[in-house]
Write an enzyme that holds these catalytic residues in place. Structure first.
Site, PDB file in Angstrom:
ATOM      1  N   SER A  29       0.582  -1.744  -0.014  1.00 26.21           N
ATOM      2  CA  SER A  29       0.341   0.034  -0.042  1.00 26.21           C
ATOM      3  C   SER A  29       0.754   1.350  -0.517  1.00 26.21           C
ATOM      4  O   SER A  29       1.899   1.323   0.839  1.00 26.21           O
ATOM      5  CB  SER A  29      -1.062  -0.464   1.207  1.00 26.21           C
ATOM      6  N   HIS A  60      -3.640   0.489  -4.584  1.00 28.58           N
ATOM      7  CA  HIS A  60      -2.749  -1.520  -5.182  1.00 28.58           C
ATOM      8  C   HIS A  60      -3.733  -0.670  -6.890  1.00 28.58           C
ATOM      9  O   HIS A  60      -4.492  -0.604  -6.502  1.00 28.58           O
ATOM     10  CB  HIS A  60      -3.650  -1.854  -4.805  1.00 28.58           C
ATOM     11  N   HIS A  82      -5.590  -9.807  -1.215  1.00 30.51           N
ATOM     12  CA  HIS A  82      -5.779  -9.540   0.659  1.00 30.51           C
ATOM     13  C   HIS A  82      -7.010 -11.141   0.951  1.00 30.51           C
ATOM     14  O   HIS A  82      -7.955 -11.078  -0.070  1.00 30.51           O
ATOM     15  CB  HIS A  82      -6.011  -8.356   1.394  1.00 30.51           C
ATOM     16  N   TYR A  84      -9.032 -10.412   3.446  1.00 30.38           N
ATOM     17  CA  TYR A  84      -9.712  -9.902   3.919  1.00 30.38           C
ATOM     18  C   TYR A  84     -10.658  -8.911   2.594  1.00 30.38           C
ATOM     19  O   TYR A  84     -11.619  -8.443   2.285  1.00 30.38           O
ATOM     20  CB  TYR A  84      -9.666  -8.550   4.709  1.00 30.38           C
ATOM     21  N   GLU A  85     -10.279  -9.220   1.559  1.00 29.71           N
ATOM     22  CA  GLU A  85     -10.510  -8.663   0.636  1.00 29.71           C
ATOM     23  C   GLU A  85     -12.328  -9.918  -0.216  1.00 29.71           C
ATOM     24  O   GLU A  85     -12.658  -9.558  -0.928  1.00 29.71           O
ATOM     25  CB  GLU A  85      -9.992  -8.629  -1.146  1.00 29.71           C
ATOM     26  N   ALA A 112       2.641  -2.464   3.629  1.00 28.48           N
ATOM     27  CA  ALA A 112       2.691  -1.504   5.046  1.00 28.48           C
ATOM     28  C   ALA A 112       2.624  -2.176   6.217  1.00 28.48           C
ATOM     29  O   ALA A 112       1.457  -2.885   5.991  1.00 28.48           O
ATOM     30  CB  ALA A 112       2.179  -0.078   4.114  1.00 28.48           C
ATOM     31  N   MET A 210      -1.664  -6.921   7.465  1.00 24.36           N
ATOM     32  CA  MET A 210      -2.542  -7.956   6.633  1.00 24.36           C
ATOM     33  C   MET A 210      -2.327  -9.085   5.558  1.00 24.36           C
ATOM     34  O   MET A 210      -2.981  -8.715   4.586  1.00 24.36           O
ATOM     35  CB  MET A 210      -3.989  -7.033   6.864  1.00 24.36           C
ATOM     36  N   SER A 211      -0.539  -8.798   5.072  1.00 26.59           N
ATOM     37  CA  SER A 211      -0.876  -9.512   3.658  1.00 26.59           C
ATOM     38  C   SER A 211       0.468 -10.053   4.185  1.00 26.59           C
ATOM     39  O   SER A 211       1.309 -10.818   5.488  1.00 26.59           O
ATOM     40  CB  SER A 211      -0.550  -8.234   2.642  1.00 26.59           C
ATOM     41  N   ASN A 234       2.285   3.722  10.310  1.00 29.36           N
ATOM     42  CA  ASN A 234       1.923   4.024  12.060  1.00 29.36           C
ATOM     43  C   ASN A 234       2.015   3.125  12.960  1.00 29.36           C
ATOM     44  O   ASN A 234       3.134   2.064  13.139  1.00 29.36           O
ATOM     45  CB  ASN A 234       0.377   4.020  11.576  1.00 29.36           C
ATOM     46  N   HIS A 246      -6.219   4.032   7.139  1.00 25.91           N
ATOM     47  CA  HIS A 246      -5.867   4.094   5.623  1.00 25.91           C
ATOM     48  C   HIS A 246      -4.808   4.949   4.795  1.00 25.91           C
ATOM     49  O   HIS A 246      -3.764   5.312   4.809  1.00 25.91           O
ATOM     50  CB  HIS A 246      -6.793   3.187   4.460  1.00 25.91           C
TER      51      HIS A 246
END
Length: 271
Positions: A29, A60, A82, A84-85, A112, A210-211, A234, A246
């Site tokens: 990201s 992306h 991902h 989560y998608e 990220a 998350m990846s 962050n 995000h």
């Protein structure tokens, strides 16, 4: 995952390129600008490749970028898929297997991530030494694709030790400070709670995202050597007592993109 799907998808990509890239790069990201450095560029949209999912996350681009980074032939994933998608975990292995089929031997995986280690700060680049898979799923579940790798792949050096040291030496050579740590994967898409971040720290995580983990598992399955780099965008929940979003991830990625581009470009040169 079906070997015929892998072969068909790989052949489609082969039909649209003129090079045999040895190095693959997955851009996380806000880190997609590295693709602007590629010369003799050929674009292959994910949406055109049989059986590939489509990226739906802001930041992306959703395409393979082929060409030269410096003097090396590379393929970049400008955007990733991902869990989560709504994708199946096995689907996240397909682009890695495509890379293997077209000649990739080394893979630089970037992301990220939120800083869990309290000594980190936003904008740090973290070389990934190891990971913890807290998605509680695995892209290799199901019938093994014997043509790609063995049923029970070794993960004791998931991030290649020689390439890890090479990357550290590159950082010193070009004067970029890096940190080191363990990447912890959660499924998302919600950010973690402060209590979850405390748990991650206790379990040994230095950064959370998350990846990455499914791709690294698939790469090890098919014997591609891996370098992992997290951009700490962050500090994770509960550390600075501020809401997470995000937009902050993209903004921090943009601030460090020049440093990131220099670092990855020099690693590619040295591989």
């Amino acid at each position: 995952m079906n070997i015929e799907y892998i072969k068909e998808a790989s052949q489609y990509v082969k039909n649209h390129i003129k090079t045999t890239p040895r190095i693959g790069i997955i851009l996380g990201s806000g880190l997609g600008d590295l693709a602007d450095q590629v010369k003799d560029k050929i674009i292959v949209k994910y949406s055109d490749v049989p059986y590939l999912p489509v990226s739906t996350v802001k930041g992306h681009a959703g395409q393979f970028v082929f060409g030269k980074l410096g003097e090396k032939d590379v393929v970049m994933m400008q955007g990733r898929f991902h869990y989560y998608e709504g994708n199946k975990m096995a689907d996240l292995a397909l682009p890695i297997y495509i890379m293997k089929m077209i000649g990739v031997e080394e893979l630089i995986v970037t992301n990220a991530a939120g800083g869990v280690n309290v000594s980190f700060k936003p904008g740090d680049l973290m070389l990934i030494k190891d990971h913890i898979n807290f998605a509680c799923n695995n892209p290799l579940i199901g019938k093994n694709v014997d043509e790609m790798g063995e049923r029970f792949p070794d993960m004791s050096s998931a991030y290649n030790k020689e390439l890890f040291e090479l990357s550290k030496n590159v950082s010193k050579k070009i004067g970029i400070d890096v940190v080191e740590g363990t990447y912890f994967m959660m499924t998302g898409p919600s950010y973690e709670t402060p209590a979850e971040i405390k748990m991650i720290r206790v379990l040994g995580g230095d950064a959370v995202g998350m990846s990455t983990v499914p791709e690294v598992i698939a790469a090890n399955h098919c014997k591609i050597k891996v370098i992992g780099i997290s951009c700490i965008t962050n500090m994770a929940a509960g550390i600075l007592e501020q809401p997470l979003n995000h937009k902050e991830v993209i903004e921090t990625s943009n601030k460090v993109k020049d440093k990131f581009i220099r670092f990855v470009s020099e690693i590619v040169k040295e591989i």
